[in-house]
Design an enzyme around this catalytic site. Sequence first.
Site, PDB file in Angstrom:
ATOM      1  N   SER A 138     -10.684  -0.532  -4.473  1.00 22.38           N
ATOM      2  CA  SER A 138      -9.121  -0.637  -4.673  1.00 22.38           C
ATOM      3  C   SER A 138      -8.346  -1.078  -4.413  1.00 22.38           C
ATOM      4  O   SER A 138      -7.385  -0.554  -5.329  1.00 22.38           O
ATOM      5  CB  SER A 138      -9.383   1.399  -4.003  1.00 22.38           C
ATOM      6  OG  SER A 138     -10.298   2.516  -4.996  1.00 22.38           O
ATOM      7  N   SER A 191      -8.160   2.305  -7.271  1.00 28.30           N
ATOM      8  CA  SER A 191      -6.897   3.392  -7.168  1.00 28.30           C
ATOM      9  C   SER A 191      -4.827   3.005  -6.743  1.00 28.30           C
ATOM     10  O   SER A 191      -4.435   3.481  -6.293  1.00 28.30           O
ATOM     11  CB  SER A 191      -7.273   4.366  -6.002  1.00 28.30           C
ATOM     12  OG  SER A 191      -7.939   4.462  -5.104  1.00 28.30           O
ATOM     13  N   LYS A 239       0.423   2.259   0.598  1.00 30.92           N
ATOM     14  CA  LYS A 239       0.127   3.445  -0.719  1.00 30.92           C
ATOM     15  C   LYS A 239       0.160   5.114  -0.270  1.00 30.92           C
ATOM     16  O   LYS A 239       0.070   5.147   1.340  1.00 30.92           O
ATOM     17  CB  LYS A 239      -1.619   3.360  -0.078  1.00 30.92           C
ATOM     18  CG  LYS A 239      -2.211   4.005  -1.434  1.00 30.92           C
ATOM     19  CD  LYS A 239      -3.539   3.235  -1.240  1.00 30.92           C
ATOM     20  CE  LYS A 239      -4.370   4.092  -2.261  1.00 30.92           C
ATOM     21  NZ  LYS A 239      -5.650   3.274  -2.224  1.00 30.92           N
TER      22      LYS A 239
END
Length: 527
Positions: A217, A193, A111
């Site tokens: 997330s 996310s 990420k």
Amino acid sequence: MVIYDPASSVLPKTFISLLIITGLVLTMNGQEFTIEEATIREIQQAFADNKLTSRQLVDFYLNRIQELNPVLRGVVEVNPDARDLADEADREKQSNGGSLGDLHGIPLLVKDTIGTKDKMNTTAGSYALIGSEVARDAGVVERLRKAGAVILGKASLSEWYRIRSINGVPNGWCARSGQGVNPYITSGSPCGSSSGSAISVAANMVAVSLGTETHSSIICPSDHNSVVGLKPTIGLTSRAGVIPCAPRWDTIGPICRTVEDAVYVLDVIAGFDPRDDEATREGSQFIPEGGYKQFLKNEGLKGKRLGVVRSPFVDKLHDSAIAASFEDHLSTLRKRGAIVVDNLHIANIDEILDPHRSGELMVMATDFKISLNAYLKELITSPVRSLTDIITFNQNNPELEKLAEYGQQTFIEAEESTGIGEKEIQVLENLEKLSKEGFEKLMKENDLDALVTPGSRASPILAIGGYPAITVPAGYDSDGMPFGICFGGLRGTEPKLVEIAYGFEQATKVRRPPCFSTSELSEKASV
Ligand SMILES: *[C@@H]1O[C@H](CO)[C@@H](O)[C@H](O)[C@H]1NC(C)=O
């Protein structure tokens, strides 16, 4: 080096033919090896059999990213050194002869909040951090590199974990790569996310990935993109060098296509890190001798006590296909030897599930300001050194950051916070009480190994208690939108959760790779 320009979103007419041309099957010495959906174990076997090199794998994924990413936007940038790193891994294999560990030569996306000390940017999806330089690799990246994994690139995300504007910034959107797209239903949410980590793994743009979770997330995007997401207990994995959200609840974990892959990744990234001393000192005590692989047992469900809380997790399902599938799955779990303890209740569940009401969001915003400012100060170079600077950057670059559309309300609220004071301490004490009298009491009184829930709605429970969870693909609704089943447990119970999740996965094998529909994709691309 490829930057995916959100503006150049025209889908090549040859999109589908390209997909076919790339060839999902690699034929060597007359034997076939399919990279699409290959697990780490299968890839390692292909390496050992000289059917595949890390370089070929990296080339495959880079081509795939080039073809699919302009539409799916799961990747913010690729590592310009990826091919060299793969060549190096291949050379190491040659000279070593034997196996160098499960992740050696395996391409992986992290990420875009996970710091890498290389040619790549670490930006949380925002232009504000372009040009910043981290002091060193994140703790988890250090471990990955040591294990020989190839960092293929940075996965997209909901910008700044959506802390910029919780009701404004759409899930899966960030300024740098635009709106991430669910590969199953382009009109469906990819959630967030860690959206790009899930999208990319689901669409076979990479072997495995890392996401982070503070509040849903990892679990939610994995659920929505038909992949396995593992949210480790807080402190099991190091957060050092990762752009923080709320460190008391932040955790780094794998997003993969199978439970086995997730466990292989967890075995590498879990452990003590002096740079995240307090949390990982405590967390690493949970790591079993010999790691987590030993819990990948076909009989893993036998004797496991699984709790079902129908209100509100099952009663309020919006789709009857999901509800019916959940009942089917419960009966499969029973058939495989689990004891389903049904119709349980969690005290104060409405308050726990509402992060505005419980105060979870307020504490998160307060923590974010403190920890982000500390992170920014430690960067070697950076155009922004505080949350104030970022707010100003957004104001000065409204078109880049779509400020008028998405706002930065939560940033402004966070900026106004004044640290952990009396009010925040009261909230934290209440959250602890909610966990003790809610989830912990439920688990202990019923002697449960896990709480099983359809979808990702249990996330707030898991967030405020720092509890671990695994989601496994569980089906597709009447529109074809994926959904998962989530197993959550008490801190440090990953061994049991792995046994349960693996047992469920082996019994059901629900996951299918996405079928890309040309019309849907071109429609999306032309928006
Ligand atoms: C980092 O961002 C800058 C500015 O957009 C860009 O020029 C550079 O190529 C990026 N790095 C990579 C590896 O994409």
